[in-house]
Design an enzyme around this catalytic site. Structure first.
Site, PDB file in Angstrom:
ATOM      1  N   SER A 129     -25.079  10.641  14.452  1.00 36.94           N
ATOM      2  CA  SER A 129     -25.304   9.024  14.205  1.00 36.94           C
ATOM      3  C   SER A 129     -25.277   8.300  15.369  1.00 36.94           C
ATOM      4  CB  SER A 129     -24.102   8.605  13.075  1.00 36.94           C
ATOM      5  OG  SER A 129     -23.942   7.348  13.030  1.00 36.94           O
ATOM      6  N   TYR A 152     -30.038   4.033  13.977  1.00 38.76           N
ATOM      7  CA  TYR A 152     -30.050   2.527  13.355  1.00 38.76           C
ATOM      8  C   TYR A 152     -30.884   1.667  14.322  1.00 38.76           C
ATOM      9  CZ  TYR A 152     -26.696   3.499   9.763  1.00 38.76           C
ATOM     10  OH  TYR A 152     -25.879   3.920   8.734  1.00 38.76           O
ATOM     11  N   THR A 178     -32.908   5.467   9.643  1.00 38.11           N
ATOM     12  CA  THR A 178     -32.309   5.283   8.807  1.00 38.11           C
ATOM     13  C   THR A 178     -32.714   3.814   8.274  1.00 38.11           C
ATOM     14  OG1 THR A 178     -30.604   6.630   9.010  1.00 38.11           O
ATOM     15  CG2 THR A 178     -30.093   4.893   7.456  1.00 38.11           C
ATOM     16  N   LYS A 275     -35.095   8.279   6.720  1.00 38.25           N
ATOM     17  CA  LYS A 275     -33.863   8.309   5.881  1.00 38.25           C
ATOM     18  C   LYS A 275     -33.648   7.171   5.014  1.00 38.25           C
ATOM     19  CE  LYS A 275     -29.125   9.869   5.846  1.00 38.25           C
ATOM     20  NZ  LYS A 275     -28.365   8.696   5.769  1.00 38.25           N
ATOM     21  N   HIS A 299     -27.732   6.883   0.795  1.00 34.92           N
ATOM     22  CA  HIS A 299     -26.634   6.718   1.842  1.00 34.92           C
ATOM     23  C   HIS A 299     -25.516   7.313   0.964  1.00 34.92           C
ATOM     24  CE1 HIS A 299     -26.520   4.549   5.937  1.00 34.92           C
ATOM     25  NE2 HIS A 299     -25.237   4.902   5.741  1.00 34.92           N
TER      26      HIS A 299
HETATM   27  C1  LIG Z   1     -18.255   8.403   6.347  1.00 36.68           C
HETATM   28  C2  LIG Z   1     -19.793   8.404   6.180  1.00 36.68           C
HETATM   29  C3  LIG Z   1     -20.354   7.768   7.214  1.00 36.68           C
HETATM   30  C4  LIG Z   1     -21.820   7.902   7.148  1.00 36.68           C
HETATM   31  N1  LIG Z   1     -22.493   7.219   8.260  1.00 36.68           N
HETATM   32  C5  LIG Z   1     -23.891   7.161   8.318  1.00 36.68           C
HETATM   33  C6  LIG Z   1     -24.420   6.817   9.317  1.00 36.68           C
HETATM   34  O1  LIG Z   1     -23.728   6.213  10.302  1.00 36.68           O
HETATM   35  N2  LIG Z   1     -25.762   6.824   9.301  1.00 36.68           N
HETATM   36  C7  LIG Z   1     -26.500   7.193   8.406  1.00 36.68           C
HETATM   37  O2  LIG Z   1     -27.742   7.293   8.383  1.00 36.68           O
HETATM   38  N3  LIG Z   1     -26.034   7.656   7.057  1.00 36.68           N
HETATM   39  C8  LIG Z   1     -24.544   7.608   6.962  1.00 36.68           C
HETATM   40  N4  LIG Z   1     -23.851   8.318   6.090  1.00 36.68           N
HETATM   41  C9  LIG Z   1     -24.623   8.643   4.786  1.00 36.68           C
HETATM   42  C10 LIG Z   1     -24.952  10.043   4.958  1.00 36.68           C
HETATM   43  O3  LIG Z   1     -25.920  10.361   6.162  1.00 36.68           O
HETATM   44  C11 LIG Z   1     -25.545  10.697   3.838  1.00 36.68           C
HETATM   45  O4  LIG Z   1     -26.736   9.977   3.290  1.00 36.68           O
HETATM   46  C12 LIG Z   1     -24.488  10.717   2.578  1.00 36.68           C
HETATM   47  O5  LIG Z   1     -23.136  11.115   3.318  1.00 36.68           O
HETATM   48  C13 LIG Z   1     -25.181  11.736   1.567  1.00 36.68           C
HETATM   49  O6  LIG Z   1     -24.289  11.843   0.416  1.00 36.68           O
HETATM   50  P1  LIG Z   1     -23.052  12.702   0.263  1.00 36.68           P
HETATM   51  O7  LIG Z   1     -21.726  12.285   1.089  1.00 36.68           O
HETATM   52  O8  LIG Z   1     -22.730  12.890  -1.302  1.00 36.68           O
HETATM   53  O9  LIG Z   1     -23.702  14.190   0.967  1.00 36.68           O
HETATM   54  C14 LIG Z   1     -22.361   8.304   5.924  1.00 36.68           C
HETATM   55  C15 LIG Z   1     -21.901   8.672   5.023  1.00 36.68           C
HETATM   56  C16 LIG Z   1     -20.557   9.050   4.945  1.00 36.68           C
HETATM   57  C17 LIG Z   1     -19.808   9.439   3.821  1.00 36.68           C
END
Ligand SMILES: Cc1cc2nc3c(=O)[nH]c(=O)nc-3n(C[C@H](O)[C@H](O)[C@H](O)COP(=O)(O)O)c2cc1C
Length: 409
Positions: A129, A152, A178, A275, A299
């Site tokens: 990320s 981002y 994203t 995404k 997300h």
């Molecule tokens: C703690 C956490 C931090 C996340 N940080 C980002 C991020 O920095 N950038 C991003 O595109 N998605 C981020 N996401 C979303 C994840 O990339 C992903 O879309 C999501 O976790 C998918 O759902 P799931 O947790 O049910 O597998 C984050 C998700 C979580 C749980």
């Protein structure tokens, strides 16, 4: 009597390693979540586990997989099932990518390094990320598997350009842009707990930390947690703690639009994954823009609450654009069988976030490895039980939707 007692009594060898002892009891991702909840302070666990507002999309992402029921076939020679697939031109042992997650060091001291090493052991892509707590170069140094970089879009395009060029030099294969984060979703658990970056120690957090001494000891012993990639930012300099919402709303470019994809093409030579696509209409625009892949994603229910459950989007989007763009299903994967459902409905692969984060929280790198191994084993077992030998043979008629979830809610 002694004889019959001996025949039923089977003592497991004593496991001295505490992490391995914990993992021995983790039969599925939900068990890893339970262990992580016990080990992490509430603020850290809720940051990972929580979603936006009423958490409807978070829950529906998961429930959609339960609503999808298999139509298993039998007598199909499943002696050798093969879950491998091709994604962005690379052969993967199973259709799975580790999703980008910011601030991963709250789950384990190694953070992104632990997750990247776990992914590399399985030869699965790891996505770093922009908001990572380990840098592009640090991760590249420990990870010999495929790496993707998630972007981002900062108002300061010079900074984004610098990140892209560092990712290219470090050998990252693809970027994930994203697009569902114009502003930060309101994650009420973080609001209630006053979660800041870097974590601030108040009276509440101090008590929480004392109740979770293992985590606190690791935190105190390791270097301060910062956004390792974003040079010059307020948080990087550690000038003051901010809430995630404050930070993102100040830095991210809310004027981002489809026209900006040309800018990415001009500044990145490799494949682009968009995404955060959540409608057929936007999937069509993404295919028209000739990106290589889209990640259907809300997300993980952390942005717009009331966004569609991701699995339900897969088939309509695949019907519209699967011949033009690769589709990744992102959100709600908690079982290997979930991956099979998504691919049967038309996804090329899945992304998973919390599943490996729970593993990290339960036992660091070994926990993340355990999470991926569980998903792999469950996928293979479900392939055998549904009579499916390989990913390319899967068709949507493997899945039927249950009308109601009443009995599951
Ligand atoms: C703690 C956490 C931090 C996340 N940080 C980002 C991020 O920095 N950038 C991003 O595109 N998605 C981020 N996401 C979303 C994840 O990339 C992903 O879309 C999501 O976790 C998918 O759902 P799931 O947790 O049910 O597998 C984050 C998700 C979580 C749980």
């Amino acid at each position: 009597m002694l004889e019959s007692l001996r025949s039923v009594l089977q003592l497991r060898p004593i496991q001295l390693n505490p992490a391995e002892r914990r993992l021995r009891k983790a039969a599925n991702i939900d068990d890893l979540r339970t262990i992580a909840r016990r080990r992490l302070p509430r603020g850290a666990f809720d940051y990972i586990d929580g979603g936006a507002e009423d958490e409807l999309s978070l829950r529906r992402n998961i429930l959609a997989f339960r609503r999808a029921e298999f139509r298993p076939r039998v007598l199909r020679d499943v002696a050798d099932v093969d879950p491998s697939t091709t994604l962005l031109g690379r052969r993967l042992p199973l259709p799975l990518v580790l999703a980008p997650t910011g601030f991963t060091r709250v789950a384990s001291p190694g953070g992104e390094l632990d997750a990247a090493r776990a992914a590399a052991r399985m030869k699965l892509p790891f996505t770093l990320s922009t908001m990572a707590t380990r840098s592009i170069e640090e991760v590249a140094a420990v990870c010999d598997g495929p790496q993707w970089f998630q972007v981002y879009v900062w108002r300061d395009r010079g900074l984004v350009k610098e990140l892209l060029s560092r990712a290219a030099s470090a050998g990252y294969e693809a970027i994930v842009v994203t697009v569902d984060t114009a502003v930060l979703g309101r994650r009420q658990r973080d609001v209630r707990r006053g979660f800041t970056l870097p974590p601030q120690v108040g009276l509440g957090t101090l008590l929480d930390g004392l109740l979770h001494p293992g985590w606190t000891w690791d935190l105190v012993r390791s270097e301060p947690i910062t956004f390792a990639n974003v040079a010059g930012s307020a948080v990087r300099r550690g000038s003051r703690a901010v809430t995630l919402a404050e930070y993102i709303n100040a830095q991210f470019d809310q004027a981002l639009s489809w026209r900006d994809l040309d800018w990415f093409r001009a500044n990145w030579d490799g494949p682009i994954v968009l995404k955060g696509i959540q409608t057929v209409a936007d999937a069509v625009l993404a295919a028209d823009a000739a990106v290589e892949a889209i990640a259907l994603s809300n997300h993980g229910g952390r942005q717009l609450d009331g966004a569609p459950a991701i699995l339900e989007l897969v088939r309509p989007v695949a019907d519209a654009v699967a011949d033009r763009v690769e589709i990744i299903c992102d959100g709600g994967i908690r079982r290997g069988s979930d991956i099979l459902k998504a691919v049967a409905l038309g996804a090329r692969a899945c992304m998973t976030g919390r599943a490996f984060l729970y593993g990290l929280g339960a036992a660091g790198q070994r926990g993340a490895e355990h999470a991926l191994a569980l998903l792999d084993a469950e996928l293979r077992r479900t392939m055998a039980l549904t009579g499916q030998r390989c990913m390319s043979e899967l068709t949507p008629d493997l899945i039927a939707w249950r009308d109601t979830l009443t009995e599951l809610c």
